[in-house]
Design an enzyme around this catalytic site. Structure first.
Site, PDB file in Angstrom:
ATOM      1  N   THR A  53      -5.231  -8.715   8.255  1.00 52.76           N
ATOM      2  CA  THR A  53      -5.379  -9.772   9.242  1.00 52.76           C
ATOM      3  C   THR A  53      -6.836  -9.940   9.641  1.00 52.76           C
ATOM      4  OG1 THR A  53      -3.202  -9.139  10.086  1.00 52.76           O
ATOM      5  CG2 THR A  53      -4.466 -10.647  11.436  1.00 52.76           C
ATOM      6  N   TYR A 140      -1.506   1.974   1.683  1.00 52.60           N
ATOM      7  CA  TYR A 140      -0.798   0.704   1.876  1.00 52.60           C
ATOM      8  C   TYR A 140      -0.128   0.308   0.557  1.00 52.60           C
ATOM      9  CZ  TYR A 140      -0.084  -3.943   4.007  1.00 52.60           C
ATOM     10  OH  TYR A 140       0.458  -5.085   4.541  1.00 52.60           O
ATOM     11  N   LYS A 165       2.194   3.042   4.350  1.00 50.00           N
ATOM     12  CA  LYS A 165       2.558   1.763   4.949  1.00 50.00           C
ATOM     13  C   LYS A 165       3.173   0.893   3.857  1.00 50.00           C
ATOM     14  CE  LYS A 165       0.690  -2.256   7.359  1.00 50.00           C
ATOM     15  NZ  LYS A 165      -0.520  -2.961   7.865  1.00 50.00           N
TER      16      LYS A 165
END
Length: 310
Positions: A53, A140, A165
């Site tokens: 983000t 991730y 994640k």
């Protein structure tokens, strides 16, 4: 596997701030600081700076370092700061060392750039990254970096790797990973990393994945925190109300444009009164009709909060 302090500090709603840009396209550190400060004051449990983000892909190493340092200064130790890192192994190590110099508490290791590696290559990549600094690493999983249970077990044994994640969304695979790591007497922190993770929060919680990142927290922390409290308390009525009336429509809006997982969030932050600027290329701004829909949706979400008394 490490038992370093970061693992015990990641408990609550995780804040992934956008990176603010000035009208001339440069990084606006003052506005970024204000964004981070507001998030921590609102109740964020951690700040994940310069990640997806936060447009990690669009930042120079120098901009990355400055943003991470600013986040560390603004949090002042109240919550941990985790910085993104990525690309190939050598560049990922470079960003990791910049994050360490800037005072970050940990790293979110995003998938290697472009190439599709085998499991042995992924394991070497994350092992080298974990050994390159003193920072704890959260891997991730998404896109071109999908792990097998065996690789997850190997990572759980790797000093410096504390978490996984999941941005892939295969709950069957995640259950197998959780089970395989547990069966070996090991442990990892697990995070739901899907865009708009609230939509799948209940499903992930059912397999023991309780941590998640909330893009909504960037622009509507009241909605994000109310949902987080309801989910943790087993308040299915409030969870369903917000999923049906806000989070599902938000996902449907997000899916109407490429890159909306970032640009729509950034637009919503601007709507809230903080001018964080536009996204950098190659991303594009949302269509005007979608921005109008977004504004109405946030207004409706807050009306639902009043209805629920949340």
């Amino acid at each position: 596997m490490t038992t370093a302090p970061l693992a015990g500090r990641l408990d609550g709603l995780l804040f992934f701030p956008v990176t603010a840009f000035a009208p001339d396209g440069s990084v606006d550190l003052d506005t970024f600081r204000a964004h981070v400060r507001a998030g921590v004051d609102a109740g964020a449990a951690a700040v994940f700076a310069c990640c997806g983000t936060g447009e990690f892909h669009a930042l120079t190493p120098e901009e990355f370092r400055d943003c991470v340092a600013a986040a560390v200064e603004e949090t002042a130790g109240r919550v941990p700061v985790v910085a993104g890192t990525g690309y190939g192994t050598e560049l990922a190590i470079r960003y990791a060392r910049l994050a360490e110099e800037a005072g970050a508490d940990g790293l979110l290791a995003m998938p290697p750039y472009l190439v599709v590696a085998d499991q042995a290559g992924l394991l070497r990549h994350y092992t080298r990254l974990a050994a390159a600094t003193s920072l704890d690493v959260i891997v991730y999983q998404r896109d071109n970096a999908i792990l097998t249970p065996d690789t997850a077990v190997a990572l759980a044994r790797t000093d410096g790797v504390i978490g996984l994640k999941d941005g892939h969304g295969d709950l069957g695979l995640m259950q197998r990973i959780v089970s395989a790591v547990r069966a070996e007497g090991l442990d990892l922190l697990y995070f739901n990393g899907l865009p708009t993770a609230e939509l799948t929060g209940a499903a992930y919680r059912a397999i023991g994945v309780t941590l998640y990142s909330s893009a909504v927290f960037c622009f509507a922390p009241d909605l994000a925190l109310a949902f987080h409290r309801a989910l943790a308390a087993g308040d299915d009525t409030t969870v369903d109300l917000l999923v049906d009336g806000f989070f599902r429509p938000l996902v449907e809006l997000r899916d109407q444009g490429r890159g909306y997982a970032v640009s729509l969030v950034k637009a919503a932050v601007r709507m809230g009164g903080l001018d964080v600027g536009e996204v950098r290329s190659p991303l594009s701004e949302p269509a005007p009709a979608h921005l109008r829909e977004l504004a109405l949706l946030v207004e409706h979400g807050r009306a639902l909060l009043k209805e629920a008394g949340a």
